[in-house]
Design a protein around this motif. Structure first.
Motif, PDB file in Angstrom:
ATOM      1  N   CYS A  56       0.875  -1.176   0.000  1.00  0.00           N
ATOM      2  CA  CYS A  56       0.000   0.000   0.000  1.00  0.00           C
ATOM      3  C   CYS A  56       0.907   1.219   0.000  1.00  0.00           C
ATOM      4  O   CYS A  56       1.587   1.493   0.990  1.00  0.00           O
ATOM      5  N   VAL A  86      -2.265   4.498  -2.526  1.00  0.00           N
ATOM      6  CA  VAL A  86      -3.310   5.041  -1.661  1.00  0.00           C
ATOM      7  C   VAL A  86      -2.906   6.472  -1.313  1.00  0.00           C
ATOM      8  O   VAL A  86      -1.934   6.695  -0.604  1.00  0.00           O
ATOM      9  N   VAL A 120      -6.855  -4.609  -1.176  1.00  0.00           N
ATOM     10  CA  VAL A 120      -5.721  -5.494  -0.900  1.00  0.00           C
ATOM     11  C   VAL A 120      -6.026  -6.905  -1.382  1.00  0.00           C
ATOM     12  O   VAL A 120      -5.178  -7.565  -2.007  1.00  0.00           O
TER      13      VAL A 120
END
Length: 234
Positions: A56, A86, A120
């Motif tokens: 991430c 993100v 995810v």
């Protein structure tokens, strides 16, 4: 991935943000955060050392931004994680640069906990994901007519007609099943969801998706979705 938790590396220069993401992801039960990094350079080194399934990745960070870090991680043959960018910033340059660097997803930080967990899982399954807010912009960007000013310099994309088995002007041909799979990919269904919908095995779906990408000359599922929308298959 079945039977073992999804291993995640969190990259963000704000410790509070990383702690929040860790709490959300590990509450899912099938996800474990194996490491954290606060800079782009640290992310590259940590990804190589830990070999997570998913990273991430924040964008704005000290010493190296998340776009360059994504590019370097993807280029490293010793580590092959899926990368979900993100970010707080809903900017086209971040979006398209991230996809060009090899990111599998693009999510905004105002997304809900369920969306982060889903992102995810989708990335770990080998699928691509875009935040709903940016999907239309991606389609609009890549679906411009080939000779529009923004498209000059890009090769003409393969033509996929709306009829199964139809041959496009440059020889692209999809079977009935491949066309059906492409339609479902364009609906943002995962391989597992497509398998359930069509009553076939997930491995068979992966084979069909791989064949579709190869025939279209598409790098990933995002590009396939663009083609599907452009040619009325969505």
């Amino acid at each position: 991935m079945s039977g073992s938790p999804i291993r995640v590396l969190l990259v963000d220069d704000h410790a509070v943000m990383r702690a929040g993401f860790r709490m959300i992801l590990e509450s899912a039960g099938d996800i474990v955060v194996v490491g954290e990094a606060s800079t782009g350079a640290e992310a590259v080194a940590t990804a190589s050392a830990l070999r997570p399934d998913v990273v991430c990745m924040d964008v704005q960070m000290p010493d190296m931004d998340g776009i360059e870090a994504t590019r370097r991680i993807i280029a490293d043959p010793t580590a092959s994680p899926a990368i979900v960018v993100v970010t707080t910033f809903d900017r086209d340059d971040y979006l398209f640069d991230a996809l060009a660097a090899g990111a599998s997803g693009f999510l905004l930080k105002n997304a809900g906990p369920e969306e982060l967990i889903s992102a995810v899982r989708v990335a770990a399954a080998g699928d691509a994901l875009l935040a709903p807010e940016v999907t239309r912009r991606v389609i609009a960007r890549f679906a411009r007519p080939p000779h529009s000013p923004a498209a000059i310099g890009r090769p003409d994309p393969p033509v996929v007609t709306s009829e199964p088995r139809a041959v496009g002007t440059n020889g692209v041909e999809l079977t009935d099943r491949e066309t059906e799979v492409l339609r479902l990919v364009a609906q943002a269904l995962s391989n597992a969801e497509i398998a359930r919908r069509l009553y076939i095995g997930e491995a068979t779906v992966k084979t069909h998706v791989s064949n579709v990408l190869q025939k279209l000359g598409a790098r990933d599922r995002v590009a396939a979705v663009v083609y599907a929308h452009r040619h009325g298959l969505a």
